[in-house]
Design an enzyme around this catalytic site. Structure first.
Site, PDB file in Angstrom:
ATOM      1  N   ASN A  80       0.800  -1.227   0.000  1.00 33.38           N
ATOM      2  CA  ASN A  80       0.000   0.000   0.000  1.00 33.38           C
ATOM      3  C   ASN A  80       0.834   1.279   0.000  1.00 33.38           C
ATOM      4  O   ASN A  80       0.277   2.364   0.184  1.00 33.38           O
ATOM      5  CB  ASN A  80      -0.955   0.010   1.190  1.00 33.38           C
ATOM      6  CG  ASN A  80      -1.847  -1.209   1.205  1.00 33.38           C
ATOM      7  OD1 ASN A  80      -1.636  -2.129   2.004  1.00 33.38           O
ATOM      8  ND2 ASN A  80      -2.801  -1.255   0.289  1.00 33.38           N
ATOM      9  N   MET A  89       1.092   6.795   0.268  1.00 34.46           N
ATOM     10  CA  MET A  89       0.399   5.721   0.962  1.00 34.46           C
ATOM     11  C   MET A  89      -1.082   5.767   0.627  1.00 34.46           C
ATOM     12  O   MET A  89      -1.687   6.834   0.539  1.00 34.46           O
ATOM     13  CB  MET A  89       0.595   5.885   2.464  1.00 34.46           C
ATOM     14  CG  MET A  89       0.044   4.729   3.261  1.00 34.46           C
ATOM     15  SD  MET A  89       0.360   4.940   5.004  1.00 34.46           S
ATOM     16  CE  MET A  89      -0.539   6.417   5.343  1.00 34.46           C
ATOM     17  N   CYS A  90      -1.638   4.582   0.444  1.00 35.14           N
ATOM     18  CA  CYS A  90      -3.062   4.490   0.164  1.00 35.14           C
ATOM     19  C   CYS A  90      -3.740   3.966   1.420  1.00 35.14           C
ATOM     20  O   CYS A  90      -3.507   2.835   1.824  1.00 35.14           O
ATOM     21  CB  CYS A  90      -3.283   3.531  -1.003  1.00 35.14           C
ATOM     22  SG  CYS A  90      -4.998   3.170  -1.291  1.00 35.14           S
ATOM     23  N   ILE A  91      -4.536   4.784   2.029  1.00 34.44           N
ATOM     24  CA  ILE A  91      -5.199   4.360   3.258  1.00 34.44           C
ATOM     25  C   ILE A  91      -6.599   4.958   3.280  1.00 34.44           C
ATOM     26  O   ILE A  91      -6.782   6.149   2.994  1.00 34.44           O
ATOM     27  CB  ILE A  91      -4.348   4.749   4.495  1.00 34.44           C
ATOM     28  CG1 ILE A  91      -5.046   4.400   5.794  1.00 34.44           C
ATOM     29  CG2 ILE A  91      -3.947   6.191   4.466  1.00 34.44           C
ATOM     30  CD1 ILE A  91      -4.159   4.613   7.013  1.00 34.44           C
ATOM     31  N   ASP A 123      -6.174  -3.311  -2.193  1.00 36.73           N
ATOM     32  CA  ASP A 123      -6.230  -1.872  -2.425  1.00 36.73           C
ATOM     33  C   ASP A 123      -4.807  -1.366  -2.647  1.00 36.73           C
ATOM     34  O   ASP A 123      -4.414  -0.325  -2.140  1.00 36.73           O
ATOM     35  CB  ASP A 123      -6.867  -1.209  -1.196  1.00 36.73           C
ATOM     36  CG  ASP A 123      -7.449   0.154  -1.539  1.00 36.73           C
ATOM     37  OD1 ASP A 123      -7.508   0.464  -2.742  1.00 36.73           O
ATOM     38  OD2 ASP A 123      -7.816   0.881  -0.606  1.00 36.73           O
TER      39      ASP A 123
END
Lengths: 153, 587
Positions: A80, A89-91, A123
């Site tokens: 991620n 960052m993918c959150i 994701d």
């Protein structure tokens, strides 16, 4: 003082007086509450254990109505997080459409910590890391440990 | 999969229905569609900036354009196809996903004439044109709100403060401070929000209320300026808007039984709060608006009228009033302050009904402004300078006797005539009952706001002198000149009440009589005495009267004339005809 700064100051005081385990927060520049340096210990039980990861947290001027931006300054091999100099960052909590002013910076930080323990490969932004994480966990862990040793000292 | 072909219709004819990724699909992702719900969260809010693209006209234009133009080489660069159908589709979805509406202008705009809305829709479909043309007669002004996803919240919030200011009651503002602070407890106990989250936002609300209360007695204008300034400061404005969201969200939590049936998509109370009320920039829906009105406005007796401008049938906008009611459904605060909100699919602006007296000078200025003045009249063949440069506004407050001096504009030759005020209430114009005058005159509808009915009536009548072939006469500079010079040769007293009749100067009289060969001017030189007129005015309410001069009938100021921007064909009405003839007989 604008209301956004009031809110940020309060949250900063909360995080610095009672810091969550494995997270250290300081201001990049004492005169600007919008940019935070974060040092996060690699959580025990993850391939990142033993590493110290630097992150930059930027709070927009219209915080808390817009989400903060957080980037890994230390390279990290993680499904991620982009494996490049940006460390994007993918959150979920930080996605603009999901962000709520009732979310706190503290919860962003603990969510980040949690992401190191439990990546979300569905994701992913670093797809090759996600592939390995899903199909060859041992190989993934090995590589992640190696990169942790290499970059996150 | 789908290769771009030079022959426009090739792909459709050989593959049947157009491939998923073909060009027309792109149009659906185009930002212009307010009703477009491809991905509601992506399109933060449709924009209604004054640019024509923002209206539905823009949407239809793009559909039209792309449908008729399937040759990719003719498309603008962003519509070009890569030749790879799948990646094409992805690229389109990417475009749609990353679409950020081009938000320009202040969060809360300046109050302006609602004619601007009609202009915005002038090229839209007929339903919009009809509705927006009728709008300014009921609502004189509007205030645009930026479509950033918070427009409904911001419009209602701004109106709350503005209405408090308008009422001018300092004590009420102070009471509101107390009410807002006391609602904090409601936010924590019922809403379940923590103090730290809302205390800064509530502070913005209360400090604005306090500052307004302080400024209002000495300078209402400064208070109004402060209000607008605060609402255009994103920090303050968003804090207040979010405070309102929290209030509405808590109110829902506190009265689940009342609203449960209205929650969409089986979200449940918590799901609705989480998905619709609490995310920033999530536009307000009808339930949200109801909640906000119930918690913020109803307790202090404010009503909200929501005016729907949409494509539903009809020539008038529909509206709905939300107000506090007792158990019998009767309003608990009849005659209380009303906030008007203009709703267009997923967007809110503020409307105003006030018609403040516009000084003569301002009217003249307004009518001189070509943007307002002849925007709807561009089809006319007249020489532009002849009308644009004519300070017609100065005619707007003519008193009666000036009118009487014009041959053919005296009362029709029936002593029992029923007065001026009703002259325009012919059956064709019944639909414009709110202000029949402005529908007739394309020149300066705004001007009618300044005057009382008795003097307003004269404006279109006076500007009607063009002889029967109306449009061609206007092209003649010969005619334009006497009209333009008219005000200089006459005294134009400004009266809102009927002045005692005065003899007009002879020069004026001759000027017009000479230059305007009206067929009716020859025979009907009749002018009633002021006593007769007063008697007629007393009977003004008795019934509709046809406007009888042929000059008017044949001019484009008559809505039955095809050149009138508000053209409405005349309908033959057997009853109406009988009435007229019977009246003639009785006289």
């Amino acid at each position: 003082m604008a209301s956004s700064q009031k809110r940020i100051s309060k949250e900063l005081a909360e995080v610095t007086t009672n810091p969550p385990e494995g997270i250290h927060v300081s201001l990049v520049d004492e005169s600007n509450v919008h940019n935070w340096n974060i040092v996060m210990d690699g959580p025990e039980g993850s391939p990142y254990a033993g590493g110290k990861f630097k992150l930059l947290l930027v709070l927009p001027n219209d915080y808390p109505f817009k989400p903060p931006k957080i980037n890994f300054k230390t390279r990290i091999w993680h499904p991620n997080v982009t494996f490049d100099e940006h460390g994007s960052m993918c959150i979920g909590i930080l996605k603009p459409e999901a962000w709520k002013p009732s979310s706190k910076i503290l919860s962003v930080l603990t969510a980040t910590q949690q992401l190191l323990v439990e990546p979300v490969p569905d994701d992913a932004v670093e797809t090759s890391a996600a592939e390995k994480f899903k199909n060859n966990r041992a190989q993934f862990n090995k590589e992640a440990q190696e990169y942790t040793k290499k970059y996150a000292k | 999969m789908f290769q771009p072909q030079p022959t426009p219709f090739y792909p459709f004819s050989s593959y049947g229905p157009p491939p998923v990724s073909s060009v027309p699909q792109l149009a659906q992702f185009h930002p212009a569609g307010p009703g477009d719900s491809v991905a509601p969260t992506m399109f933060a809010d449709p924009i209604f900036t004054p640019t024509p693209v923002a209206s539905d006209a823009g949407l239809s234009f793009h559909f039209h354009n792309t449908n008729n133009n399937t040759n990719p080489n003719n498309l603008p660069p962003r519509y070009k196809m890569s030749g790879q159908g799948v990646s094409d589709l992805e690229a389109q979805e990417e475009l749609a996903r990353n679409f950020q509406p081009d938000l320009q202008g202040p969060l809360v705009g300046e109050k302006k004439s609602s004619l601007a809305i009609a202009e915005e829709y002038a090229k839209a479909d007929p339903i919009y044109v009809a509705k927006t043309t009728a709008l300014p007669q009921k609502y004189s002004h509007y205030r645009p709100i930026l479509g950033d996803g918070n427009c409904g919240w911001r419009a209602a919030g701004f109106s709350y403060f503005e209405t408090l200011l308008r009422l001018g009651n300092q004590a009420q503002l102070e009471e509101e401070v107390a009410r807002m602070i006391s609602l904090n407890n409601f936010l924590t106990t019922v809403g379940g929000f923590e103090d730290w989250l809302f205390e800064d936002m509530v502070e913005e609300t209360t400090s604005l209320l306090k500052d307004l209360a302080e400024l209002m007695p000495t300078s209402p204008q400064a208070a109004a300026d402060l209000l607008r300034q605060r609402f255009n400061d994103p920090n303050v404005s968003n804090a207040i808007v979010y405070h309102l969201r929290l209030l509405a969200s808590s109110w829902l939590k506190g009265s689940v039984a009342t609203y449960q049936g209205f929650i969409p998509d089986n979200l449940g109370v918590d799901g609705y709060r989480k998905n619709w009320l609490e995310p920033v920039d999530q536009e307000i829906d009808h339930l949200g608006m109801t909640l906000l009105i119930d918690v913020l406005l109803k307790p202090i007796g404010f009503s909200v009228e929501i005016v729907y401008l949409d494509r539903s049938e009809g020539t008038q906008v529909n509206s709905h009033i939300i107000q506090a009611q007792d158990s019998n459904g009767a309003p608990t605060n009849p005659g209380g302050p009303v906030i008007h909100l203009l709703y267009r699919p997923s967007h809110y602006d503020i409307l105003y009904k006030d018609r403040p007296p516009i000084p003569l000078q301002a009217v003249a200025e307004m009518t001189r402004n070509p943007n307002i003045q002849v925007h709807r009249a561009t089809n006319f063949t007249q020489h532009p300078s002849s009308i644009q440069s004519t300070p017609m506004g100065q005619f707007s407050q003519l008193d009666l006797n000036t009118l009487l001096s014009i041959p053919g504009f005296g009362l029709p030759s029936q002593p029992s005539h029923q007065g001026y005020a009703s002259q325009y209430q012919s059956p064709i114009e019944q639909g414009y009952a709110a202000s029949p005058i402005s529908s007739i005159s394309p020149i300066s509808p705004g001007a009618s706001s300044a005057t009382t009915p008795s003097s307003t009536v004269l404006q279109p009548a006076f500007s009607a002198p063009p002889p029967p072939p109306a449009s061609s006469s206007l092209t003649s500079p010969k005619l334009a000149t006497p009209i333009a010079t008219f005000p200089q040769s006459t005294t134009l007293p400004v009266h809102s009440h009927l002045p005692p009749p005065q003899r007009p100067t002879l020069t004026t009289h001759q000027l017009l009589a000479g230059d305007v060969p009206s067929p009716s001017s020859a025979g009907s030189y009749f002018r009633p005495s002021k006593y007769e007129w007063e008697a007629a005015a007393d009977r003004a309410q008795e019934g509709p009267v046809q406007f009888l001069t042929s000059t008017f009938k044949n001019s484009h100021y008559n809505t039955a004339h095809y050149n009138n921007p508000n053209f409405q064909p005349e309908e033959w009405n057997p009853d109406g005809e009988e009435q007229i003839t019977s009246r003639k007989r009785s006289s």
